[in-house]
Structures are given as C-alpha cells and as structure tokens.
Motif scaffolding. Structure first.
Motif, short mmCIF file in Angstrom:
data_model
loop_
_atom_site.label_atom_id
_atom_site.label_comp_id
_atom_site.label_asym_id
_atom_site.label_seq_id
_atom_site.Cartn_x
_atom_site.Cartn_y
_atom_site.Cartn_z
N GLY A 81 0.94 -1.36 -0.09
CA GLY A 81 -0.01 -0.01 0.02
C GLY A 81 0.89 1.19 -0.06
N MET A 82 1.91 1.09 0.69
CA MET A 82 3.00 2.47 0.71
C MET A 82 3.97 2.26 -0.11
SD MET A 82 1.99 4.89 2.97
CE MET A 82 0.98 4.90 4.32
N TYR A 83 3.66 2.05 -1.48
CA TYR A 83 4.74 1.40 -2.31
C TYR A 83 5.63 2.33 -2.84
CZ TYR A 83 6.56 -1.32 -6.53
OH TYR A 83 7.17 -2.02 -7.20
N LEU A 84 5.17 3.51 -3.11
CA LEU A 84 6.07 4.56 -3.84
C LEU A 84 7.07 5.23 -2.65
CD1 LEU A 84 4.24 6.30 -6.79
CD2 LEU A 84 6.09 4.57 -6.80
N PRO A 85 6.33 5.65 -1.53
CA PRO A 85 7.27 5.96 -0.64
C PRO A 85 8.69 5.02 0.10
CG PRO A 85 4.91 6.36 0.26
CD PRO A 85 4.91 5.74 -1.09
N LEU A 86 7.85 3.89 0.11
CA LEU A 86 9.13 2.83 0.47
C LEU A 86 9.94 2.62 -0.64
CD1 LEU A 86 6.76 0.13 2.10
CD2 LEU A 86 8.48 1.42 3.25
N ASP A 146 -10.45 -7.38 1.19
CA ASP A 146 -9.38 -8.17 1.15
C ASP A 146 -8.31 -7.61 2.18
OD1 ASP A 146 -10.82 -10.09 -0.13
OD2 ASP A 146 -10.31 -9.32 -1.95
N HIS A 147 -8.56 -6.70 2.69
CA HIS A 147 -7.35 -5.98 3.33
C HIS A 147 -6.08 -5.09 2.28
CE1 HIS A 147 -8.92 -8.15 6.53
NE2 HIS A 147 -8.57 -9.19 6.17
N ASP A 148 -6.72 -4.95 1.05
CA ASP A 148 -5.82 -4.39 0.20
C ASP A 148 -5.72 -2.96 0.37
OD1 ASP A 148 -4.29 -6.39 -0.96
OD2 ASP A 148 -6.14 -6.98 -2.24
N VAL A 149 -4.72 -2.33 0.41
CA VAL A 149 -4.70 -0.74 0.67
C VAL A 149 -4.82 -0.19 -0.82
CG1 VAL A 149 -3.55 1.08 1.21
CG2 VAL A 149 -3.34 -0.74 2.72
N ARG A 150 -5.89 0.69 -0.91
CA ARG A 150 -5.87 1.39 -2.13
C ARG A 150 -5.71 2.86 -2.02
NH1 ARG A 150 -6.55 -1.71 -6.69
NH2 ARG A 150 -7.50 -3.81 -6.14
N ALA A 151 -4.53 3.20 -1.65
CA ALA A 151 -4.29 4.75 -1.17
C ALA A 151 -4.09 5.72 -2.17
CB ALA A 151 -3.24 4.75 -0.18
N GLY A 152 -4.68 6.64 -2.56
CA GLY A 152 -4.31 7.77 -3.33
C GLY A 152 -3.34 8.47 -2.92
N PHE A 153 -2.71 9.70 -3.57
CA PHE A 153 -1.98 10.56 -3.31
C PHE A 153 -2.14 11.34 -1.76
CE2 PHE A 153 0.29 14.66 -3.38
CZ PHE A 153 1.45 14.28 -3.46
N THR A 154 -3.48 11.88 -1.62
CA THR A 154 -3.72 12.56 -0.54
C THR A 154 -3.78 11.51 0.38
OG1 THR A 154 -6.00 12.62 -1.21
CG2 THR A 154 -4.70 14.60 -1.87
N ASN B 83 5.92 -5.96 -3.85
CA ASN B 83 5.68 -6.54 -5.09
C ASN B 83 4.72 -7.86 -5.02
OD1 ASN B 83 6.70 -4.29 -6.58
ND2 ASN B 83 8.78 -5.50 -7.16
N TRP B 84 4.77 -8.56 -3.80
CA TRP B 84 4.35 -9.90 -3.99
C TRP B 84 3.33 -10.07 -2.53
CZ3 TRP B 84 5.46 -12.24 -8.42
CH2 TRP B 84 6.44 -11.60 -9.03
N SER B 85 2.62 -9.06 -2.54
CA SER B 85 1.80 -9.09 -1.14
C SER B 85 1.02 -10.33 -0.96
CB SER B 85 1.03 -7.62 -0.93
OG SER B 85 0.01 -7.92 -2.09
N GLU B 86 0.46 -10.91 -2.39
CA GLU B 86 -0.55 -12.17 -1.95
C GLU B 86 0.84 -13.22 -1.64
OE1 GLU B 86 -3.59 -12.63 -2.15
OE2 GLU B 86 -3.60 -10.40 -2.24
N TYR B 87 1.85 -13.26 -2.29
CA TYR B 87 2.63 -14.43 -1.70
C TYR B 87 2.96 -14.20 -0.42
CZ TYR B 87 7.29 -16.56 -0.98
OH TYR B 87 8.26 -17.27 -0.55
N VAL B 417 -0.85 -3.02 -6.86
CA VAL B 417 0.40 -2.08 -7.20
C VAL B 417 0.16 -2.24 -8.66
CG1 VAL B 417 2.55 -1.92 -7.31
CG2 VAL B 417 1.81 -2.64 -5.48
N ALA B 418 -0.02 -0.85 -9.54
CA ALA B 418 -0.14 -0.96 -10.87
C ALA B 418 1.15 -1.25 -11.65
CB ALA B 418 -0.45 0.63 -11.17
N GLY B 419 1.00 -1.52 -12.91
CA GLY B 419 2.20 -1.95 -13.67
C GLY B 419 3.38 -0.76 -13.70
#
Lengths: 337, 476
Positions: A81-86, A146-154, B83-87, B417-419
């Motif tokens: 969920g915090m992909y880009l900052p990480l 499903d506990h997936d984070v869908r975070a936008g910029f703000t 990249n592999w959260s489901e895993y 995570v988008a492509g």
C-alpha cells in the motif's frame, strides 16, 4: 497476555529501536553540511557514526522481518500500500549506505561532494518518509474487504502526515546534532550544540503539535490513557533534553532525545492498538487478531526473540562503549590515508 | 501499454534483476570474510607482517563490497511485501520465521561485528579483534543458511499445513523447515561456491602483482592459498551439488527433466554436454552425450529411471488441473550447463596453475609465464557467473510455481500495485544499480592494484604511529 499482544509490543520495540538508532545517524547525515567548514570537519562528522551506522540500519531489516513473521497481513498490506514512499526510502538508503564506503576512496573534491550530497539527501528523505508512512497508518487508509490498501496521493500526503514527516525529520536532526556534540570536541562540538538549540524550538513545536493532534483524533482509542501518558513523556523528555543541551550536559541531552523519539513512536503504536492498519473505507481493517501468524509461529519465534534480543542489545551496547571516545580534527590529521 | 507494463512481468523482472544483483556481493562477502579471517589468524599465530598486509588488503576489498551487499539486501526483504503481497500473505506464517531468525541471530551479529572489526584495529585487544572477523564470517554463513531455508520452502515446501479457510500455509514444524533436505544440500553448495569465488579473486589480485614482479613476498602465499582454496571448494561444490540433485529429483522432478530437456521418461538416461536443435526437443540436430550420467545424477544408479517432461506435465495436469507446468526449457537446459562448466573451468585453471607453481616445476618461458598470470586474472569472475546462472536455473526451473505445488507465481503479485509503479521502480533500480556496479567495480580494481599497505616489519598492527592509544581506525 496473549501472544498477538506480545508480538505487537515486540514489533513496536524493533521499530522504536530503529527510529532511535538510525534516527540520530540520519540526523548526523542531515547535519553534515550545517556543521562542517571543510573536508576534515566532514570526515569528523561522518566518522562519529562510522562504526555504528550499519548496525543501526540493521534494525529496520529486523523490524521488517519480525513484522513479516508475526503479522504477515500487516506487512503485506502496508508494504504494497505504501509502495512509492517505500521505494524512495530504499533508493535513499542505498545511496546513503554506499556513500559512507565510497566517499573516502578517492581524494578528488568533486567525488567527495557528490557522495556528501547523497549522504545528506539519503538521510533526510528516509526520516521524512518514515514519518509520513507511520502517521499515514495511524490516520488510516482506504482498504478493500481483502485488506488491500488502495491509497491515493492525498491519503498518504496530507497536512497530518506531512506534520508527521517534518516532526520526525526535525527530531532526528536535533538528536543527530546532540550526538555529534557528545562525540566530538572543539569547534564542531560548539557548533553542534548551537544547531541542536536552534532546531530544538521548531522541533518541539512540531512534536507537540503532532502529539496533540494525534491524541485528540484518537480520544476513543483503547489505550488512550497510556498514549496520553507516553505522549506527555515524549514532550517532557524533549524539553529536558534541549535544556540539558543548553547547559552542556551532552550525555543527558542525548538520552533525552532518545527517550523523546522512543516515546513519540510508542504513542503512535499505542493509539493504534489493537488495530494495526485502520481502514477509512469501512471494510478491511487489520487488527492484531486478523493480521497475525498462528500461535505456533508466534510461540516459537518468541523463544528465538527471547534468546537473541538481550544478546543483541548487549553486544551493541558494548560496541558503543568500545567507540566511546570523542573525535577531533587531530584524529583525522593523524590518520594515514 | 498494458501489455508492456504488466505488473506480473515487471515484478518478475525486478525480482530477477535485484536478486542476481544482490548475489553479486553475497559470495564475495562470505568468501572474503573467510579469506581475511584466515590471513589474520595466520598473522596472529606467526607474527609475519606479510599476513597482516594481506589481511588489510583483502579486508579493504571486503569492505567496499560489504556496503553494497547490505543496502541491496534491504531491497530483497522489502520487495516481498511491496511487489508480492499475495505471496507474503500466503507464506508469511512459514516463510517469515527463517527471515526473522536470520535478522535476529545472524545479520545483527554481522553488522555489529563488521563495524567492530573495521574500526577496531588498535582499539580492541588482538585476539578479541581476530574473533570479530570470525564472528562476521560465521554470522554471514548462518545468514545464508536461513535465507536458503526460506528459499528451500519455495522449492520443496515442508513443515506446514494448508489452512483452507484463511487460504494460507501455516507452520507446523520450524525444525522441518530448517532441516529441509533442499536447504541442507543448497547450503554447502552455496557456501563452497562463495569460497571458490573469493579464492579466485584473491588469486587474481596476487597474479596481477606477481606478473609485475611487485609485492612478491606477500603475494606468493596469497596465490598458493587462493589456488588451493579454489580447488578444494570446487570439490565441495561438486559433492554438495550431487546431493542437491538428489533432493531436487525428489522434490521437483520437473526441474531435473528441464535441466536435461528430457521429454520422455527414460532409463539409462544420458547427459548431453551440448545440443543443437529446437528448444522444444522436437528435433535434435547434434549433441555430445555422456551415457548414463543423468540417471547417475538423478538416482545414483547407472540404469535408474528419470521422469520426462511429458509424463510429468500429464501427471501435474491430473493433480493440479489444466495448465502449463513446464519451465522454459532452453533457459534451464543452458543455465544448468553453464553453471557446471564455468565452475569446472575455474577449478581447472587453478589446478593447472598449481601444477606449474609446484616446488619441482621447471620454470616457464616468459610468454607461458605471462599467459599463466593472464589466465588467472581473467578467469576470476567464472565462479561468480556460475553462481548467478545457478540461481537462474533454480528459480526459473521452479516456474510456474512460486511455492512448488501450492501457489503459482502469477497469483502471488500485489493486486494493488499498478504496472507503471513497478515499472518506475524497475527503472530506478536498474539505473542506480548500474551506476553503482561501475563505481564498485572500479574501486575494487583500484584497491586491488594499489596492493597491500606498507607496514613496517616490527609493526604490531595496533593502528599506526599515533601516540594516543585510544585512537580508533579512521576509516571514513
């Protein structure tokens, strides 16, 4: 106490350890251009953390691995969920880490300047971004069932999280300056104390603002009471640390700042508990129960942690003891290379 | 656009790239720590300044390399979640444990004692300082063990049960995970390969100086030690590789079939050293074969039956449902051969060099002598390349699975995570890793060519001429 609760405490412990230890060496990196007049000064500053930056940084690897093992759902949702900052943190840590080793390999001024900049940015960026991420978690993120984070910029960058980022950055800078004052002598020591005093006021303002905002938002938290106590402790320790710095008690000042960071990060964990990743979209909230590993895993890992952690703390304290001496420009001059 | 920025493809490329890149530094870190530890032990025992010089020189190379290993290692851990959260959700209960143990029981030691060793010259008593480098070696080796145990779970899942309700694997026995037969064989295989590479680097450094007739007294022992270590480690690589083959045939017969491109189940299976033809095995133009060798590798008997790709494919369809269960054969086929071939070449060069440097050897002519040095210098990367293609074989040979028989790679990627995000991260890592590789390589080359530091014969190694006994080594 249940295993999940114990592991929540342990995860918090490793992240607190990380922010206290790598926090002050981020501060040393940020203070590099502010305290140095020439290359000798810069080398003094960098060498203060020379023997320890690596072990400090290892705390984040262990904190991440412990999080993965104890709360896989938390780890998976948070990190994706915090992909880009990480990602930015990783790039910054890479740039910073190699710069320590590469900087001194050549005498060329441009070479050194390039790596100095990487140390500065590589120290500043992670401090700010970790602050952003942690306060972002406390604030809550939009999630799916499903506990997936869908975070936008703000969701990640907003006034509260930016305040979180700024606060952690300033705390690290003050802590770093106090550490340099503790570890050096002469002009750098004086400048470091002055820097800590100067940045101390805005750091205190930001920290108090963040703590008040956080505690008000989470008045109804399960542990609102303890959070308030620890939050006040953070503020008092900061005031005490800054006062100690003003009267030249550097060891006390360093301890005060360490307690500040530890208590401030603990406050964030306390207002969360027993939630670990609150959802703002009504579904998908992760708690210590639905995010955790099985009791078997938590049980055996507790034994591992119980045996290794005291040992780790022991030899790391010994390391700091071995390298307790103050550094001066004369040490650099006499070092042959 | 969607096709190009497919998150799965991007994430796989990123994992492949960052993992292989990380592994550029791992073998040298493990192997060089051992070489430095051996040299320092020799110095402490004999007090010969030669060994101190070598310790300092190889310690420096080790250090340049170590920082890269650390920072690229953080990426490895973070990218499982990113990249592999489901895993991560699926295996966290099992896979997280060895990773956490690695951090607590190995990596902390490594990171702390490396600082003590580097900055502790003259600050810590001689024997305690020597102990530090041994702790670094042992901890980095342990580190490798726990990581390989985690990886072995992906190759050969053991010690777990499936929780259908939670849709995840759950740990039932940590002991079984840590004593996975694949891990027990992969561990010595990896460590010996690391030693081979570090030894080859040591030999190359020594050869470079000896070719120029400089530092001869210092470089002779380095050459000898390195050559012997390389050959001995190759023997270890071979023996453990044999064990690993058996474990692999047991757990992943498809991987062994794919290693040979063996389509039909065969007894008395031969092993081809080289094949010309189409990769699907439909037409073979030409091949050089060693009779019985594949049967021998797979079953330790000359006539043993080796299962073929077609039979296994049918078997897996029956077991797991329709799908493609065959890895990309040309990759596994050639990676397996290059792994063995490159490693063997390195050891062969060392053996020949040992023959020509033995005490009774007749002196070589000037041109042959020069050729010998050049060969020793230019073949240094071979063990590293062998390790890298070995990993390509291991990981590509597991496909389409991420956890063999339990989870497919395609189902493991982060759904949120988008492509384009993975694409940005892939591009960023490629760029920064590329630049750093060039810098790192040049720095190591420079340190190697500068050679050992000048140290006076009576130096006690306690940190130069400074009168202040509390000085610590100013490294940065």
């Amino acid at each position: 106490m249940e295993l999940t609760q114990l592991w929540f405490i342990l995860v918090a412990f490793f992240f607190v350890g990380y922010f206290v230890l790598d926090g002050f060496d981020f501060g040393v990196g940020m203070a590099l251009p502010l305290l140095s007049r020439d290359d000798t000064d810069r080398r003094v500053v960098i060498n203060t953390i020379g023997p320890v930056w690596d072990l400090n940084e290892t705390w984040v690897i262990v904190a991440g691995a412990v999080l993965f093992a104890a709360f896989p759902e938390w780890y998976a949702s948070l990190f994706s969920g915090m992909y880009l900052p990480l990602l930015l943190i990783l790039l910054a840590l890479i740039a910073r880490g190699v710069s320590f080793e590469f900087r001194h390999q050549r005498k060329h001024a441009g070479w050194k300047r390039a790596f100095d900049r990487m140390i500065i940015v590589g120290s500043l960026a992670p401090a700010f971004l970790w602050g952003l991420i942690f306060t972002g978690v406390v604030q809550g993120l939009p999630m799916t069932a499903d506990h997936d984070v869908r975070a936008g910029f703000t969701d990640i960058v907003n006034p509260y999280t930016v305040l979180g980022g700024v606060t952690l950055t300033l705390l690290c800078l003050v802590h770093g300056a106090v550490f340099i004052a503790l570890k050096t002598d002469g002009a750098i020591r004086t400048r470091a104390r002055r820097l800590a005093a100067g940045v101390g006021a805005p750091a205190a303002a930001a920290a108090v603002g963040l703590l008040v905002w956080t505690l008000l938002e989470h008045r109804d938290a399960a542990l609102a009471g303890p959070a308030l106590v620890v939050g006040v402790l953070a503020a008092l320790a900061l005031v005490g640390g800054l006062a100690a710095n003003l009267v030249g008690r550097e060891g006390l000042a360093f301890t005060g700042l360490a307690v500040t960071t530890a208590a401030a990060i603990s406050t964030l964990f306390l207002v969360l508990f027993p939630t670990v990743l609150p959802s703002t979209s009504g579904v998908g909230t992760l708690t210590i129960d639905n995010a955790s590993s099985t009791d078997y895993t938590l049980g055996v890992m507790l034994w591992v942690a119980a045996f290794t952690t005291p040992l780790v703390i022991g030899y790391q304290i010994w390391t700091y003891w071995v390298f307790r001496r103050r550094l001066t420009r004369e040490h650099i001059a006499s070092a042959a290379h | 656009m969607e096709q190009i920025f497919d998150p799965l493809t991007m994430a796989r490329w990123q994992f492949g790239l960052t993992t292989l890149y990380h592994f550029l530094f791992v073998p040298l870190t493990i192997g060089m720590a051992l070489m430095a530890a051996i040299m320092q032990t020799a110095w402490v025992r004999t007090n010969k300044v030669t060994y101190l010089k070598l310790t300092r020189l190889f310690g420096k190379i080790f250090l340049i390399n170590f920082a890269m290993g650390v920072v690229t290692g953080i990426v490895q851990e973070f990218q499982f979640g990113m990249n592999w959260s489901e895993y991560s959700r699926f295996v966290g209960d099992v896979f997280g444990a060895p990773l956490a143990i690695e951090g607590l029981a190995a990596f902390f030691f490594e990171a702390t004692f490396i600082g003590l060793w580097i900055f502790g010259w003259g600050r810590i008593p001689r024997l305690a300082h020597l102990a530090c480098i041994w702790v670094v070696f042992i901890a980095s080796t342990l580190s490798a063990y726990f990581i390989l145990a985690a990886n072995a779970f992906m190759q050969n899942p053991v010690g777990y049960t499936m929780n259908a309700e939670r849709g995840r694997a759950e740990l039932t026995s940590l002991w079984e995970v840590l004593t996975n037969p694949v891990a027990l064989a992969a561990f010595p295989h990896t460590i010996f390969a690391a030693i081979m590479f570090a030894a080859a680097v040591m030999v190359a450094v020594a050869a470079w100086h000896l070719r120029r007739r400089q530092h001869v007294e210092t470089m002779r022992p380095a050459l000898k030690t390195g050559l012997w270590a390389n050959v001995a480690a190759f023997a270890g690589v071979g023996l453990s590789g044999d064990q690993l083959s058996l474990a692999m045939v047991d757990a992943q017969p498809m991987k062994m079939a794919a290693a040979e491109g063996l389509y039909e189940t065969t007894k008395n299976a031969s092993f081809s050293i080289f094949t010309l033809g189409t990769p699907d095995g439909a037409s073979e133009l030409f091949s050089i074969r060693i009779p019985h060798l594949l049967s021998l590798l797979s079953t330790h008997t000359l006539g043993g039956e080796v299962e073929g790709i077609n039979d296994l494919q049918d078997q897996y369809v029956a077991q797991f449902g329709p799908g493609e269960y065959t890895p990309i054969i040309w990759i596994t086929y050639w990676a397996f051969r290059w792994m063995i071939g490159l490693g063997a070449c390195s050891a062969l060069v060392s053996l020949i060099a040992l023959w020509f440097t033995r005490k009774k050897a007749r002196p070589l002519g000037a041109r042959a002598e020069d050729l010998k040095w050049r060969a020793l210098i230019w073949t240094a990367p071979l063990p590293l390349l062998a390790s890298l293609v070995g990993w390509v074989f291991t990981e590509m040979g597991r496909q389409p699975w991420i956890v063999f028989g339990e989870m497919k790679t395609a189902a493991a990627v982060s759904p949120t995570v988008a492509g384009w995000q993975v694409a940005i991260s892939l591009a960023a890592f490629t760029l920064i890793y590329g630049v750093l590789a060039v810098v790192e390589f040049r720095l190591i080359l420079k340190a190697a060519q500068e050679g050992p530091p000048e140290i006076a014969e009576d130096d006690d190694g306690e940190g130069g001429s400074s009168a202040d006994d509390a000085d610590f080594a100013m490294v940065y």
